[in-house]
Design a protein around this motif. Structure first.
Motif, PDB file in Angstrom:
ATOM      1  N   THR A  15      24.081  68.828 -32.030  1.00 16.09           N
ATOM      2  CA  THR A  15      23.953  69.552 -30.762  1.00 16.09           C
ATOM      3  C   THR A  15      22.585  70.214 -30.664  1.00 16.09           C
ATOM      4  O   THR A  15      21.919  70.134 -29.630  1.00 16.09           O
ATOM      5  CB  THR A  15      25.055  70.611 -30.650  1.00 16.09           C
ATOM      6  OG1 THR A  15      26.280  70.023 -31.037  1.00 16.09           O
ATOM      7  CG2 THR A  15      25.168  71.122 -29.250  1.00 16.09           C
ATOM      8  N   VAL A 418       7.237  80.076 -21.563  1.00 18.73           N
ATOM      9  CA  VAL A 418       7.254  78.965 -20.605  1.00 18.73           C
ATOM     10  C   VAL A 418       6.119  79.102 -19.611  1.00 18.73           C
ATOM     11  O   VAL A 418       5.585  78.103 -19.128  1.00 18.73           O
ATOM     12  CB  VAL A 418       8.599  78.827 -19.868  1.00 18.73           C
ATOM     13  CG1 VAL A 418       9.678  78.404 -20.796  1.00 18.73           C
ATOM     14  CG2 VAL A 418       8.963  80.083 -19.137  1.00 18.73           C
ATOM     15  N   THR A 437      24.157  80.796 -29.595  1.00 20.81           N
ATOM     16  CA  THR A 437      25.270  80.452 -28.728  1.00 20.81           C
ATOM     17  C   THR A 437      26.348  79.702 -29.483  1.00 20.81           C
ATOM     18  O   THR A 437      27.544  80.014 -29.389  1.00 20.81           O
ATOM     19  CB  THR A 437      24.760  79.578 -27.571  1.00 20.81           C
ATOM     20  OG1 THR A 437      23.626  80.217 -27.006  1.00 20.81           O
ATOM     21  CG2 THR A 437      25.813  79.397 -26.526  1.00 20.81           C
TER      22      THR A 437
ATOM     23  N   GLU B 229      28.277  70.112 -23.960  1.00 19.28           N
ATOM     24  CA  GLU B 229      28.045  71.184 -24.924  1.00 19.28           C
ATOM     25  C   GLU B 229      26.557  71.485 -25.064  1.00 19.28           C
ATOM     26  O   GLU B 229      26.144  72.636 -25.114  1.00 19.28           O
ATOM     27  CB  GLU B 229      28.605  70.766 -26.285  1.00 19.28           C
ATOM     28  CG  GLU B 229      29.540  71.768 -26.889  1.00 19.28           C
ATOM     29  CD  GLU B 229      30.270  71.156 -28.072  1.00 19.28           C
ATOM     30  OE1 GLU B 229      29.588  70.707 -28.993  1.00 19.28           O
ATOM     31  OE2 GLU B 229      31.510  71.118 -28.040  1.00 19.28           O
ATOM     32  N   ILE B 230      25.764  70.407 -25.129  1.00 18.22           N
ATOM     33  CA  ILE B 230      24.322  70.597 -25.270  1.00 18.22           C
ATOM     34  C   ILE B 230      23.789  71.393 -24.088  1.00 18.22           C
ATOM     35  O   ILE B 230      23.068  72.372 -24.246  1.00 18.22           O
ATOM     36  CB  ILE B 230      23.605  69.237 -25.362  1.00 18.22           C
ATOM     37  CG1 ILE B 230      23.885  68.605 -26.720  1.00 18.22           C
ATOM     38  CG2 ILE B 230      22.109  69.389 -25.148  1.00 18.22           C
ATOM     39  CD1 ILE B 230      23.357  67.210 -26.839  1.00 18.22           C
ATOM     40  N   PHE B 231      24.184  70.970 -22.869  1.00 17.17           N
ATOM     41  CA  PHE B 231      23.654  71.660 -21.697  1.00 17.17           C
ATOM     42  C   PHE B 231      24.193  73.072 -21.605  1.00 17.17           C
ATOM     43  O   PHE B 231      23.542  73.955 -21.060  1.00 17.17           O
ATOM     44  CB  PHE B 231      23.969  70.872 -20.430  1.00 17.17           C
ATOM     45  CG  PHE B 231      22.907  69.869 -20.106  1.00 17.17           C
ATOM     46  CD1 PHE B 231      21.859  70.204 -19.276  1.00 17.17           C
ATOM     47  CD2 PHE B 231      22.936  68.610 -20.666  1.00 17.17           C
ATOM     48  CE1 PHE B 231      20.859  69.297 -19.002  1.00 17.17           C
ATOM     49  CE2 PHE B 231      21.953  67.689 -20.390  1.00 17.17           C
ATOM     50  CZ  PHE B 231      20.904  68.037 -19.561  1.00 17.17           C
ATOM     51  N   GLU B 232      25.413  73.289 -22.116  1.00 12.72           N
ATOM     52  CA  GLU B 232      25.952  74.645 -22.049  1.00 12.72           C
ATOM     53  C   GLU B 232      25.368  75.540 -23.120  1.00 12.72           C
ATOM     54  O   GLU B 232      25.348  76.756 -22.971  1.00 12.72           O
ATOM     55  CB  GLU B 232      27.473  74.614 -22.164  1.00 12.72           C
ATOM     56  CG  GLU B 232      28.116  74.252 -20.847  1.00 12.72           C
ATOM     57  CD  GLU B 232      29.608  74.401 -20.890  1.00 12.72           C
ATOM     58  OE1 GLU B 232      30.177  74.390 -21.988  1.00 12.72           O
ATOM     59  OE2 GLU B 232      30.202  74.504 -19.810  1.00 12.72           O
ATOM     60  N   ALA B 233      24.918  74.953 -24.234  1.00  9.43           N
ATOM     61  CA  ALA B 233      24.412  75.780 -25.321  1.00  9.43           C
ATOM     62  C   ALA B 233      23.001  76.283 -25.030  1.00  9.43           C
ATOM     63  O   ALA B 233      22.575  77.281 -25.589  1.00  9.43           O
ATOM     64  CB  ALA B 233      24.425  75.006 -26.638  1.00  9.43           C
ATOM     65  N   ILE B 234      22.262  75.597 -24.174  1.00 11.83           N
ATOM     66  CA  ILE B 234      20.990  76.159 -23.742  1.00 11.83           C
ATOM     67  C   ILE B 234      21.305  77.148 -22.650  1.00 11.83           C
ATOM     68  O   ILE B 234      21.942  76.785 -21.683  1.00 11.83           O
ATOM     69  CB  ILE B 234      20.053  75.107 -23.127  1.00 11.83           C
ATOM     70  CG1 ILE B 234      20.132  73.806 -23.907  1.00 11.83           C
ATOM     71  CG2 ILE B 234      18.637  75.599 -23.061  1.00 11.83           C
ATOM     72  CD1 ILE B 234      19.314  72.714 -23.286  1.00 11.83           C
ATOM     73  N   PRO B 235      20.887  78.394 -22.813  1.00 13.36           N
ATOM     74  CA  PRO B 235      21.119  79.324 -21.709  1.00 13.36           C
ATOM     75  C   PRO B 235      20.530  78.748 -20.427  1.00 13.36           C
ATOM     76  O   PRO B 235      19.375  78.333 -20.407  1.00 13.36           O
ATOM     77  CB  PRO B 235      20.362  80.573 -22.148  1.00 13.36           C
ATOM     78  CG  PRO B 235      20.342  80.498 -23.622  1.00 13.36           C
ATOM     79  CD  PRO B 235      20.287  79.047 -23.958  1.00 13.36           C
ATOM     80  N   LEU B 237      19.520  79.867 -17.648  1.00 15.59           N
ATOM     81  CA  LEU B 237      18.310  80.474 -17.101  1.00 15.59           C
ATOM     82  C   LEU B 237      17.082  79.974 -17.838  1.00 15.59           C
ATOM     83  O   LEU B 237      16.030  79.720 -17.250  1.00 15.59           O
ATOM     84  CB  LEU B 237      18.419  81.996 -17.217  1.00 15.59           C
ATOM     85  CG  LEU B 237      17.243  82.751 -16.636  1.00 15.59           C
ATOM     86  CD1 LEU B 237      17.155  82.516 -15.152  1.00 15.59           C
ATOM     87  CD2 LEU B 237      17.358  84.216 -16.936  1.00 15.59           C
ATOM     88  N   PHE B 238      17.229  79.783 -19.146  1.00 15.58           N
ATOM     89  CA  PHE B 238      16.090  79.376 -19.945  1.00 15.58           C
ATOM     90  C   PHE B 238      15.685  77.942 -19.622  1.00 15.58           C
ATOM     91  O   PHE B 238      14.495  77.633 -19.489  1.00 15.58           O
ATOM     92  CB  PHE B 238      16.454  79.514 -21.424  1.00 15.58           C
ATOM     93  CG  PHE B 238      15.274  79.321 -22.301  1.00 15.58           C
ATOM     94  CD1 PHE B 238      14.182  80.136 -22.146  1.00 15.58           C
ATOM     95  CD2 PHE B 238      15.237  78.321 -23.236  1.00 15.58           C
ATOM     96  CE1 PHE B 238      13.067  79.950 -22.923  1.00 15.58           C
ATOM     97  CE2 PHE B 238      14.139  78.130 -24.015  1.00 15.58           C
ATOM     98  CZ  PHE B 238      13.054  78.948 -23.862  1.00 15.58           C
ATOM     99  N   LEU B 239      16.687  77.082 -19.454  1.00 17.36           N
ATOM    100  CA  LEU B 239      16.389  75.699 -19.074  1.00 17.36           C
ATOM    101  C   LEU B 239      15.698  75.667 -17.707  1.00 17.36           C
ATOM    102  O   LEU B 239      14.716  74.939 -17.495  1.00 17.36           O
ATOM    103  CB  LEU B 239      17.691  74.905 -19.035  1.00 17.36           C
ATOM    104  CG  LEU B 239      17.560  73.391 -19.017  1.00 17.36           C
ATOM    105  CD1 LEU B 239      16.819  72.926 -20.228  1.00 17.36           C
ATOM    106  CD2 LEU B 239      18.924  72.754 -18.962  1.00 17.36           C
ATOM    107  N   THR B 242      12.130  76.724 -18.026  1.00 16.99           N
ATOM    108  CA  THR B 242      11.298  75.659 -18.581  1.00 16.99           C
ATOM    109  C   THR B 242      10.995  74.610 -17.518  1.00 16.99           C
ATOM    110  O   THR B 242       9.847  74.217 -17.334  1.00 16.99           O
ATOM    111  CB  THR B 242      12.021  75.000 -19.763  1.00 16.99           C
ATOM    112  OG1 THR B 242      12.618  76.018 -20.539  1.00 16.99           O
ATOM    113  CG2 THR B 242      11.079  74.201 -20.595  1.00 16.99           C
TER     114      THR B 242
END
Lengths: 458, 391
Positions: A15, A418, A437, B229-235, B237-239, B242
């Protein structure tokens, strides 16, 4: 259990790999991408100096390599297990090595150092916020569920939905504008985590004489005791009267503290605070009333002691830090609190109406025991599940709060990273926040097993 | 679909709609959104430096109409078309087609016929009026354009509400001297547009990915869930930060990006619904009848699982509006157009605290988010059978 934890930890690796890959692809695919040119853009250098600097950055960070190679190199540097290269760039061996997050373009410092400075601050903010919101949310949510349809429930639902919808930017800006800027009430500091002088102070507050300490304790104890007694013994009408009077006085004091207050303020503030305080005093909910009135008594006692006592008071590092953290924590907490309280209400309500609760009541179990021993324990499960999704939300919330209150935490670092296209920093922050997380999810799952004996991971 | 089935379906959705509209929270929320939509559509008429009508040497002109852009015309057409289609008895997708055609036609016609001047001088009307060139002038209710910096007035920038006697600014002016209320009115377009389009994108992605995951389960589900899961684990707002920092700041890019980062939530909901529904008899019957897969997925299963998705969408619009406001607040929003979040950030940027810059745009964000949350809440209450039992 330990095998389960180990398996979960191993499952995090793909992940985390995916997370960093997504972010790297975003950066590499963007127009301009990440190259030495974008790094030195806008510095207005001579062509030769420009070329030299570009070459330097390319050599240092390998920015002229194809993007997949750059990513693989970053991955190799980060993972504790990987290839090692010698000075000529040949593979020297494969095995365990130190993991290296690289050097920040902008700060010119190792990312690890930067993160080691910033992460504890963000974690401190969150560590103060999470228990606070859980305690208050459970108190409000359980009460609202047991009082379904009555005044407390209706009032709290409206308040919670309103709180939930207030953007934290608005709350932060208003708080800092009214309670921190010197235009209105200069009660709290506007920025940072410490005053400069506080770094030289002792950790705990400190008084000039022992008599002042004694006075403080006596006043605080008397104030708290009086208000606690009032909260427990007085009938509702007198409680409301007492609290209303305190609110009125506080409103007048607040208006007086405002330099150049318009006359309307002398009417508006005492009225507002008086009505609010009277409502608190009149409240049927014993627990909340006791806590609220007790803390008001405590504050009044402390205020009295401060005005009576002599000088020589040094707030100390701890108080100064708390004073700086008060507004940011409130700003970070209220939204999640509202969300959590609504969730608690739903969960408790669902279980209160369940068959097993009716059975317990029919057996003659007292209602308080039905609530806290039967229903509440089952209602804990959704609260624990939410813990996992609360953490990323709070991390994102810290971005805004840290920006408004100028706290040098990870959120502020992320925005700077960023904005300046600092590749190593962006990737590392992604990695770390992703890790936090996922750890949150893991902790939630483990707590789940503690709260629900039916769940086991063996 | 037989007549009976159609009747039943209609009555269910009608019942839900009636129940949602009966709740006072949803009514308030809907009223605010409708008001905002009206304001957004008629923004160039509500707040503009160009007078509605003026008489100059005997001839009557309308500078507002002369300065309309193709986008304005498209919005107005969409509004009128919706008003007309509202009462007509037509299938929903036909209404959608007619609406789309009308908007496209209006856009093409507007692009071909309308030639708004490239350089706009807002001061000319005020100067001409002072010089007495016009016989009479009919101004817009708020006679300032969002980018009218009142250069002719002289002392501009950061004035509180109603500070100036001649130039009345109901909500004050921002740092360059433009009218705050006018900017807010024009920014409502951005807020509403971002909310709808971003949520639409997220919903389409979520329904497709979540539907496939739920319907096929097994290996598709496992891979899909890892993706979620990957997309949810990056906050989120942070994505977003970026994306926006690296891809530039256009409104459309922002819509797409907010949509792209919001889909995992919908995918989860849809997946759960599809997992539940795929073993139902009517789905099995549809598969056995040889109906193509897309039809099974989106015409048979989707309508039965759409309710929780709509609830999520209502909250999703609120969070998309918030996301745009946060980006603008952090200085990563649109560059040249006003937006509520960007205005809010101006409240503390200058050395003093300007309460009107915080309270009015921030209040607009708050009310809009609250409205969507209220609608979402009452929709959730309406479709929740458990709550009904317990009431």
């Amino acid at each position: 259990m330990s095998t389960y934890i180990l398996r979960r930890l191993l499952l995090m690796i793909p992940t985390l790999f995916g997370i960093t890959l997504v972010v790297f692809v975003v950066m590499a695919a963007s127009p301009g991408g990440i190259s030495a040119q974008t790094l030195i853009e806008g510095q207005g250098l001579e062509p030769e100096a420009r070329k030299a600097l570009e070459d330097y950055y390319n050599r240092l960070y390998g920015l002229d390599d194809p993007a997949p190679l750059q990513y693989l190199r970053w991955l190799n540097n980060v993972s504790p297990l990987g290839f090692e290269f010698d000075a000529e760039g040949q593979v020297a061996g494969f095995g365990l090595k130190g993991s290296d997050l690289g050097t920040s373009f902008r700060y010119g410092r190792p990312v690890t150092d930067l993160l080691a400075e910033r992460i504890p601050i963000t974690l401190l903010l969150n560590a103060l916020t999470v228990p606070l919101i859980y305690v208050i949310a459970i108190a409000v949510g359980v009460r609202a569920a047991t009082q379904r349809g009555k005044a407390f429930d209706v009032g709290s639902s409206v308040t919670l939905l309103t709180l939930w919808s207030i953007p934290s930017m608005l709350a932060g800006v208003l708080m800092i504008g009214f309670f921190a800027s010197d235009q209105h009430w200069h009660w709290f500091p506007t920025a940072g985590l410490n005053r400069r002088e506080a770094l030289d102070m002792p950790f705990l507050p400190h008084w000039g004489s022992l008599a002042d300490v004694l006075l403080l304790f006596v006043c605080a104890a008397v104030g708290t005791a009086v208000f606690l007694a009032a909260a427990l013994r007085l009938p509702a009408r007198y409680r409301a009267l007492l609290m209303g009077g305190v609110g009125l006085a506080a409103g007048v004091a607040m208006a007086r503290a405002h330099a150049g207050a318009p006359d309307g303020l002398y009417l508006f503030l005492p009225l507002l605070l008086g009505v609010l305080a009277a409502a608190v005093g009149h409240m049927q909910y014993v627990g909340m009333r006791v806590v609220a009135m007790g803390s008001i008594g405590l504050l009044l006692g402390i205020g009295l002691a401060v005005s009576l006592g002599g000088g020589g008071f040094v707030p100390g590092f701890l108080l100064d830090r708390l004073w700086h953290l008060a507004l940011p924590v409130v700003c970070l907490a209220y939204g999640s609190f509202a969300f959590l309280a609504k969730l608690t209400r739903t969960a408790v309500l669902e279980n209160l109406l369940a068959d097993y609760a009716r059975t317990a009541r029919a057996k003659g179990v007292p209602e308080s025991q039905v609530l806290w021993r039967h229903v509440f324990r089952n209602s804990l499960l959704p609260l624990i599940t939410v813990f996992a999704s609360l953490l990323p939300g709070l991390l994102a919330g810290s971005v805004i709060v840290e920006q408004i209150f100028s706290i040098d935490g990870m959120g502020k670092l992320a925005v700077e990273a960023v904005k300046t296209r600092d590749r190593e920093l962006v990737l590392s922050i992604t990695l770390i926040s992703g890790l936090l997380t996922l750890l949150g999810y893991l902790i939630a799952d483990l707590l789940y097993a503690v709260a629900d004996p039916r769940v086991s991971y063996d | 679909m037989t007549d009976v089935a159609r009747m039943r379906q209609r009555s269910y959705s009608a019942r839900i709609a009636r129940e949602v509209l009966g709740a006072w929270g949803a009514r308030i929320g809907l009223a605010w959104i409708l008001l905002l939509a009206g304001v957004a559509v008629f923004a160039p008429f509500l707040a503009s430096s160009h007078p509605w009508l003026l008489s100059r040497e005997g001839s009557i002109q309308s500078p507002v109409l002369a300065h309309l852009t193709a986008g304005d015309v498209m919005l107005l057409t969409a509004f009128l078309a919706m008003l007309i289609l509202w009462r007509l008895h037509l299938a929903l997708y036909r209404k959608g087609l007619i609406l789309l055609a009308a908007v496209l036609l209006a856009g093409l016609a507007g692009g071909a016929w309308l030639k708004p001047p490239q350089i706009v001088i807002y001061e000319q009307y005020r100067e001409a009026e002072r010089a007495g060139v016009y016989d009479w002038v009919l101004h817009a209710p708020i006679p300032y354009s969002p980018k009218d910096y009142l250069r002719d007035v002289g002392q501009t920038g950061l004035q509180g509400p109603l500070a100036h006697a001649q130039h009345r600014h109901w909500m004050g002016t921002e740092e360059n001297g433009a009218d705050v209320l006018s900017r807010m009115i024009h920014a409502s377009r951005i807020a509403l547009g971002i909310g709808f389009v971003a949520t639409g994108i997220a919903m389409v992605l979520g329904v497709i990915i979540g539907g496939l995951m739920g319907y096929f389960s097994g290996i598709v589900d496992i891979i899909g869930m890892r993706l979620v899961e990957i997309f949810e684990a990056i906050p989120q707002l942070f994505l977003l930060l970026t994306f926006v920092a690296f891809f530039g700041r256009s409104l459309y890019i922002m819509m797409v990006i907010i949509g792209l980062t919001a889909w995992p939530g919908y995918a989860r909901y849809v997946r759960a619904e599809y997992l539940k529904l795929r073993r139902q008899d009517y789905v099995q019957a549809a598969v056995a009848a040889g109906i193509p897969l897309t039809s099974v997925l989106f015409r048979h299963i989707l309508p039965n699982g759409v309710a929780p998705i709509l609830v999520a969408a209502s909250f999703g619009v609120a969070s998309a509006i918030l996301a745009e406001a946060v980006l603008s607040f952090l200085g990563l929003g649109l560059v040249d157009d006003p937006s509520w979040g960007q205005m809010l950030s101006q409240a503390v940027k200058s050395s003093t605290f300007n309460w009107w810059m915080a309270l009015f745009p921030g209040g607009a964000i708050f009310l809009t988010v609250l409205a969507y949350n209220l609608i979402g809440e009452s929709m959730r209450d309406a479709i929740d059978p458990y709550l009904k039992k317990s009431r």
